[in-house]
Every structure is written in C-alpha cells, then in structure tokens.
Design an enzyme around this catalytic site. Structure first.
Site, short mmCIF file in Angstrom:
data_model
loop_
_atom_site.label_atom_id
_atom_site.label_comp_id
_atom_site.label_asym_id
_atom_site.label_seq_id
_atom_site.Cartn_x
_atom_site.Cartn_y
_atom_site.Cartn_z
N GLU A 58 98.73 6.30 29.23
CA GLU A 58 98.06 7.29 30.10
C GLU A 58 98.83 7.42 31.41
O GLU A 58 99.28 6.42 31.98
CB GLU A 58 96.62 6.81 30.34
CG GLU A 58 95.59 7.90 30.27
CD GLU A 58 95.49 8.60 28.92
OE1 GLU A 58 96.21 9.61 28.72
OE2 GLU A 58 94.70 8.16 28.06
N HIS A 59 98.95 8.65 31.85
CA HIS A 59 99.63 8.98 33.11
C HIS A 59 101.09 8.54 33.10
O HIS A 59 101.67 8.27 34.16
CB HIS A 59 98.90 8.38 34.32
CG HIS A 59 97.68 9.18 34.70
ND1 HIS A 59 97.73 10.30 35.47
CD2 HIS A 59 96.38 9.02 34.35
CE1 HIS A 59 96.51 10.80 35.61
NE2 HIS A 59 95.66 10.05 34.94
N ASP B 87 103.26 10.25 30.75
CA ASP B 87 104.07 11.33 30.15
C ASP B 87 104.93 12.00 31.22
O ASP B 87 106.05 12.42 30.94
CB ASP B 87 103.22 12.33 29.36
CG ASP B 87 102.11 13.00 30.15
OD1 ASP B 87 101.79 12.55 31.27
OD2 ASP B 87 101.56 14.00 29.63
N GLU C 156 100.21 25.71 32.35
CA GLU C 156 99.25 24.82 33.02
C GLU C 156 99.71 24.52 34.45
O GLU C 156 98.90 24.48 35.38
CB GLU C 156 99.09 23.54 32.20
CG GLU C 156 98.06 22.59 32.72
CD GLU C 156 96.77 22.57 31.90
OE1 GLU C 156 96.78 22.97 30.72
OE2 GLU C 156 95.75 22.16 32.46
N TYR D 172 95.29 14.17 40.59
CA TYR D 172 96.33 14.10 39.56
C TYR D 172 97.69 14.41 40.19
O TYR D 172 98.65 13.65 40.03
CB TYR D 172 96.02 15.12 38.45
CG TYR D 172 96.96 15.03 37.28
CD1 TYR D 172 96.60 14.31 36.14
CD2 TYR D 172 98.21 15.64 37.30
CE1 TYR D 172 97.47 14.21 35.06
CE2 TYR D 172 99.07 15.55 36.23
CZ TYR D 172 98.70 14.84 35.11
OH TYR D 172 99.55 14.75 34.04
N ASP E 65 99.61 16.70 26.19
CA ASP E 65 98.51 17.46 25.61
C ASP E 65 99.01 18.62 24.76
O ASP E 65 98.55 18.83 23.63
CB ASP E 65 97.60 18.01 26.72
CG ASP E 65 97.06 16.91 27.62
OD1 ASP E 65 97.22 15.73 27.26
OD2 ASP E 65 96.49 17.24 28.66
N SER F 40 91.04 20.82 26.09
CA SER F 40 90.72 22.17 25.62
C SER F 40 91.66 23.20 26.26
O SER F 40 91.97 24.22 25.64
CB SER F 40 89.26 22.51 25.93
OG SER F 40 89.00 22.32 27.29
N SER F 41 92.17 22.91 27.46
CA SER F 41 93.06 23.90 28.09
C SER F 41 94.40 23.96 27.35
O SER F 41 94.96 25.05 27.17
CB SER F 41 93.26 23.61 29.57
OG SER F 41 93.86 22.37 29.78
N GLY G 215 86.10 19.77 29.64
CA GLY G 215 85.97 18.81 30.74
C GLY G 215 85.73 17.39 30.28
O GLY G 215 85.30 16.54 31.05
C1 GLA Z 1 96.16 15.02 31.49
C2 GLA Z 1 97.54 15.68 31.49
C3 GLA Z 1 98.52 14.93 30.60
C4 GLA Z 1 98.53 13.43 30.91
C5 GLA Z 1 97.11 12.89 31.00
C6 GLA Z 1 97.09 11.47 31.47
O1 GLA Z 1 95.57 15.11 30.22
O2 GLA Z 1 97.45 17.02 31.05
O3 GLA Z 1 99.81 15.48 30.72
O4 GLA Z 1 99.26 13.18 32.08
O5 GLA Z 1 96.28 13.65 31.84
O6 GLA Z 1 97.75 10.65 30.58
#
Ligand code: GLA
Length: 387
Positions: free
Chosen positions: A36-37, A39, A162, A223, A173, A129-130, A124
C-alpha cells in the site's frame, strides 16, 4: 448479480436513446492483498480485479457531443468533445472529462457517444470505482473508434485522467482494473510495469472485506502530501548516496542513517516505504508456498505501519484491525487502498466467516453506531467487452 446490472443498463440505454447499445463494456473494481502506498514509490503491489463492476452501454451518436448518464445517480451531462475540457463541480463527471481530455491531448481522433453506466462497486470504500470508471470509458471509446490503445496504455491514460481530477495516484488501481484475471493476483513492479500473475489460493482462509462505512474528507490532500513527503525522502537519499536511484535501492539502514537529515514525518514515511516493499516480496513468496499464516502476519505489519508511520488510518479502521488481532480465526487484516476510511481486507478461517461477520458487526456498531458493510471477495477479470 452482474447479469441484472447488464440488463438494467442496456434496457435503460434502449429507452433513453431509442436504439440498442453498439457495445457493452464491463470494468471491475480491485482489491489489494498487500503493498500500500508504494505504487508511486517504485515498489511492488499485489492487487486483483474483483467481480464487482461498472457496466457501460455505448453507441456512436454521429455528433461532436457525448451524452453520459450515471444511472445510479439519476444524473447526466453533455460534453462537446471538440471544445477545451474543464473540471466541473459534479465530481463523477470529472473522471469522464479527464478521459476525454487525455485522449485529446494525446492526439486521438474520436467523436461523440451516447453512454449509460451503472455500478455495483461501492463508492468511497477503497475499491477503486473511479479507476473502473476511467478505464471502462476509455476501453469503450478505444473499441468504438478503433483507437488501437494497448491495455497497459489504457491504464496509464486512466491514471493521468485521475491526476487531472486531483489525486496524484500511482498505477495500481487502473492497472488491476484493466489487467485483472479470474482467480489470480497480479504482482506489479511499479517501476518497470512488468507484471506476473500468481494463483490466488488462500487455502483454508477466505478473503473478506469489512467496510468501515466512513470516508474522511482529508483523503485527496493527505494522499498528495504523503506522495510529496516521499519525494522529499528519496531526494535526500539520492543526494547522500549517489548509487541510490529509487526506494528500491534503499535498505532500512539507509533510511535510518539519514534520520538526522530528514524531518520526523519524512523519515517515518520513507522507512515505511522501504519496509512495505520488502513485505510485498515476502508476501508473494508466502502465497506461492501456501504459507497463508505468514501472509497474514505481513498484512498485520502493513496495517501497523500504515497507521503509525504513514498515518493514513483512522479510529474506525484501527478498531476493525484490533478486533481481528483478537480472533484466532482471523490471521491477517489491514486497511486497504488509500486509507482514511473504506475497507479492511481480512483472511478469515473457512467455516467461521459468519460468526466473525456477526461479531464484528455488533462490536463495530457498539463502538461507533455505524453499520459495518461486508463483502465476500471473488477475484474476476479485467475490463472487457461484453458485446
Ligand atoms: C489509491 C491510489 C493507488 C494507491 C493506493 C494506496 O488507491 O489510487 O494508486 O496509491 O491508494 O496503495
């Protein structure tokens, strides 16, 4: 469930526009097992597409204006695809506008479409979903106007859309929404965009999502701030160690040695990134070896880091993970996606799912007076043409 969605979407299209759609596209949300976080920090991630989707019905309308209907919201908008594209205050339209903008600035030739879409991906909840919206709309235009955009480039254009809307997200995503495969997780190297499919076999455990049903509004700014702090962290590492090109070249010790040169926040974010990159490598091996217990431990460790060092959790998510830690039937749990609300992903012993679901629902309601939403995960295919 998806059959009903497809019927509903195509029937509405027929009623609204007086003709059947030419193309129907299905675009999924995603889960992430671990990573997570990272990418956007040249790390590895281990996501998968899920069987919850957005269904799009499309037809060319032989004008320069696209008409797009969000069936679930009972809202629609029109956009002249030859005019300059601008952000709007109606949030969902911006993802579509962003896609049109990307196609235009990259020189693709296309005209107006009529489009109706409807979704069963909770919004959310950290299920992207986006990304499904961007990638599904792109996929449809690509097919209808023969734009010849490769799947990976659909993901990259989706990501840029995005960014245009405001979140400087990584590629996870959109990549998983486009490239997902049934029963497989995707190990993506976010530095090179190389990827491998690994079998999603969790042995005696089921994957269950607990949706905190909260969404804290700080998400976008927090973010982008995390991303900026990591950029600062890696810039300090590069300046001090010329051999370092990215977080992939750092060990935990590299970051610890730089502690005095970094702010407290930049230090903690950077250390989390290096640890999380290593956890994904171990987690993927554990999955391949059927060592699901180890995978679960790594998930708990990720949550700990996300909560304390990366600071993207919230009290609702922390409680759900704390509850999981107390149950022998739950061997791994962590917040999933960007954080500040949304879901936790959990490995729950088969046969004990219902008991855990009931218990967590009750305790969560007692703590926050909020209904816990629960989703059983099924891993599905990436964005595809239904007809
Ligand atoms: C959101 C972002 C992704 C990723 C995650 C955290 O979903 O769109 O690119 O950074 O947060 O892992």
């Amino acid at each position: 469930m998806n059959d009903i969605l497809i019927k509903k979407t195509t029937a509405f299209f027929q009623d609204k526009f007086g003709n059947a759609p030419e193309k129907v596209v299905l675009s999924p949300g995603r889960i992430n097992i671990i990573g997570e976080h990272i990418d956007y920090n040249d790390g590895y991630v281990l996501p998968a597409a899920i069987d919850k989707i957005i269904c799009f019905a499309f037809a060319k309308n032989n004008t320069n204006t696209s008409k797009v209907v969000a069936l679930d919201l009972n809202e629609e908008f029109e956009i002249d695809v030859t005019a300059e594209v601008k952000l709007d205050e109606v949030d969902w339209t911006n993802y579509i506008r962003g896609v049109i903008n990307q196609l235009k600035i990259n020189g693709f030739k296309f005209e107006g479409v009529n489009c109706v879409f409807s979704s069963n991906i909770p919004v959310g909840s950290g299920l992207s979903s986006s990304a499904a919206l961007e990638c599904g709309f792109l996929f449809g235009l690509n097919d209808i106007f023969n734009l010849n955009i490769k799947p990976i480039d659909i993901a990259l254009l989706g990501q840029k859309s995005e960014h245009w809307v405001g979140i400087k997200c990584g590629i996870m995503d959109q990549f998983s929404s486009v490239m997902g495969l049934e029963d497989k997780v995707i190990r993506i190297d976010c530095k090179s965009l190389e990827y491998e499919y690994h079998t999603a076999d969790f042995n005696d455990y089921s994957l269950i999502l607990f949706d905190s049903n909260v969404k804290h509004s700080l998400m976008t700014s927090a973010y982008n701030e995390r991303r900026q702090q990591c950029e600062e962290g890696i810039a300090i590492a590069k300046a001090n160690f010329p051999e370092i090109k990215s977080f992939r070249d750092c060990t935990e010790q590299t970051i610890i040695d730089l502690k005095d040169k970094m702010s407290h926040d930049v230090f903690r974010r950077s250390l989390f990134v290096v640890k999380e990159i290593n956890r994904v490598i171990q987690a993927c091996e554990a999955l391949d070896n059927g060592n699901i217990e180890l995978l679960g431990e790594l998930m708990f460790a990720t949550h700990d880091g996300l909560s304390k060092d990366y600071e993207v959790s919230c009290e609702e998510l922390d409680l759900l993970v704390d509850l999981a830690k107390k149950e022998t039937a739950v061997i791994g749990s962590r917040l999933m996606g960007g954080g500040f609300g949304g879901c936790t992903i959990n490995l729950v012993k088969k046969g004990q799912e219902q008991q855990i679901k009931d218990k967590f629902s009750k305790l969560y309601r007692e703590a926050f007076d909020i209904e816990l939403k629960i989703y059983d995960v099924k891993i599905g295919n990436g964005t595809s043409l239904y007809k």
